[in-house]
Design a protein around this motif. Structure first.
Motif, PDB file in Angstrom:
ATOM      1  N   ASP A   1      86.103  57.057  56.861  1.00 24.55           N
ATOM      2  CA  ASP A   1      86.668  56.538  55.695  1.00 24.55           C
ATOM      3  C   ASP A   1      87.281  57.521  54.834  1.00 24.55           C
ATOM      4  O   ASP A   1      86.934  57.777  53.989  1.00 24.55           O
ATOM      5  CB  ASP A   1      85.728  55.697  55.096  1.00 24.55           C
ATOM      6  N   ASP A   2      88.584  57.803  55.229  1.00 24.14           N
ATOM      7  CA  ASP A   2      89.265  58.886  54.625  1.00 24.14           C
ATOM      8  C   ASP A   2      90.285  58.375  53.845  1.00 24.14           C
ATOM      9  O   ASP A   2      91.332  57.916  54.713  1.00 24.14           O
ATOM     10  CB  ASP A   2      89.653  59.960  55.818  1.00 24.14           C
TER      11      ASP A   2
ATOM     12  N   ARG B   1      80.044  47.874  53.604  1.00 19.66           N
ATOM     13  CA  ARG B   1      79.440  48.702  52.476  1.00 19.66           C
ATOM     14  C   ARG B   1      79.063  49.990  53.053  1.00 19.66           C
ATOM     15  O   ARG B   1      79.430  51.095  52.659  1.00 19.66           O
ATOM     16  CB  ARG B   1      78.405  48.090  51.766  1.00 19.66           C
ATOM     17  N   LEU B   2      78.319  50.195  54.226  1.00 18.13           N
ATOM     18  CA  LEU B   2      77.882  51.120  54.794  1.00 18.13           C
ATOM     19  C   LEU B   2      78.921  52.044  55.423  1.00 18.13           C
ATOM     20  O   LEU B   2      78.754  53.435  55.041  1.00 18.13           O
ATOM     21  CB  LEU B   2      76.828  50.936  56.030  1.00 18.13           C
ATOM     22  N   SER B   3      80.070  51.446  55.839  1.00 19.43           N
ATOM     23  CA  SER B   3      81.014  52.347  56.316  1.00 19.43           C
ATOM     24  C   SER B   3      81.804  52.935  55.474  1.00 19.43           C
ATOM     25  O   SER B   3      82.681  53.687  55.941  1.00 19.43           O
ATOM     26  CB  SER B   3      81.813  51.378  57.436  1.00 19.43           C
ATOM     27  N   ALA B   4      81.808  52.672  54.291  1.00 21.63           N
ATOM     28  CA  ALA B   4      82.574  53.240  53.054  1.00 21.63           C
ATOM     29  C   ALA B   4      82.083  54.704  52.863  1.00 21.63           C
ATOM     30  O   ALA B   4      82.838  55.440  52.315  1.00 21.63           O
ATOM     31  CB  ALA B   4      82.375  52.387  51.950  1.00 21.63           C
ATOM     32  N   ASP B   5      80.807  54.872  53.462  1.00 20.13           N
ATOM     33  CA  ASP B   5      80.276  56.458  53.363  1.00 20.13           C
ATOM     34  C   ASP B   5      80.671  57.162  54.620  1.00 20.13           C
ATOM     35  O   ASP B   5      80.028  58.297  54.642  1.00 20.13           O
ATOM     36  CB  ASP B   5      78.785  56.518  52.904  1.00 20.13           C
ATOM     37  N   SER B   6      81.319  56.582  55.455  1.00 23.33           N
ATOM     38  CA  SER B   6      81.432  57.284  56.991  1.00 23.33           C
ATOM     39  C   SER B   6      82.536  58.459  56.764  1.00 23.33           C
ATOM     40  O   SER B   6      83.225  58.353  55.813  1.00 23.33           O
ATOM     41  CB  SER B   6      82.060  56.123  57.755  1.00 23.33           C
TER      42      SER B   6
END
Length: 67
Positions: A51-52, A43-48
Motif C-alpha cells: 500500500d504505497d 483495514r489490515l491491508s492499509a498497513d501493507s
C-alpha cells in the motif's frame, strides 16, 4: 437477543495500479459476517508494504473465500 458469534474467514486482498494487479495478500480474520471480514482485511491491508502512495491509481479489492 442472541449475540452474533464470530467466525474465521480467509480474505484475499489484491493490490492494483490502474487495471494491473501487482500484489496480493491473504488475511485470516474473525468476524460476524463476510462483509465485516472484507472490511477488516481491507483495514489490515492499509498497513501493507504494497500500500504505497507513490503507486499511481492505487486501489485494492477484497474477496472472501467461501467453503
Amino acid at each position: 437477543m442472541r449475540a452474533h458469534s464470530s467466525r474465521r474467514f480467509t480474505v484475499d486482498v489484491a493490490f492494483f495500479s490502474g487495471d494491473e494487479q501487482y500484489a496480493s495478500e491473504v488475511h485470516t480474520v474473525s468476524a460476524t459476517s463476510q462483509s465485516d471480514a472484507r472490511q477488516q482485511a481491507l483495514r489490515l491491508s492499509a498497513d501493507s508494504i504494497y500500500d504505497d502512495p507513490r503507486i499511481p491509481d492505487l486501489h485494492r479489492t477484497a474477496t472472501v473465500r467461501v467453503g
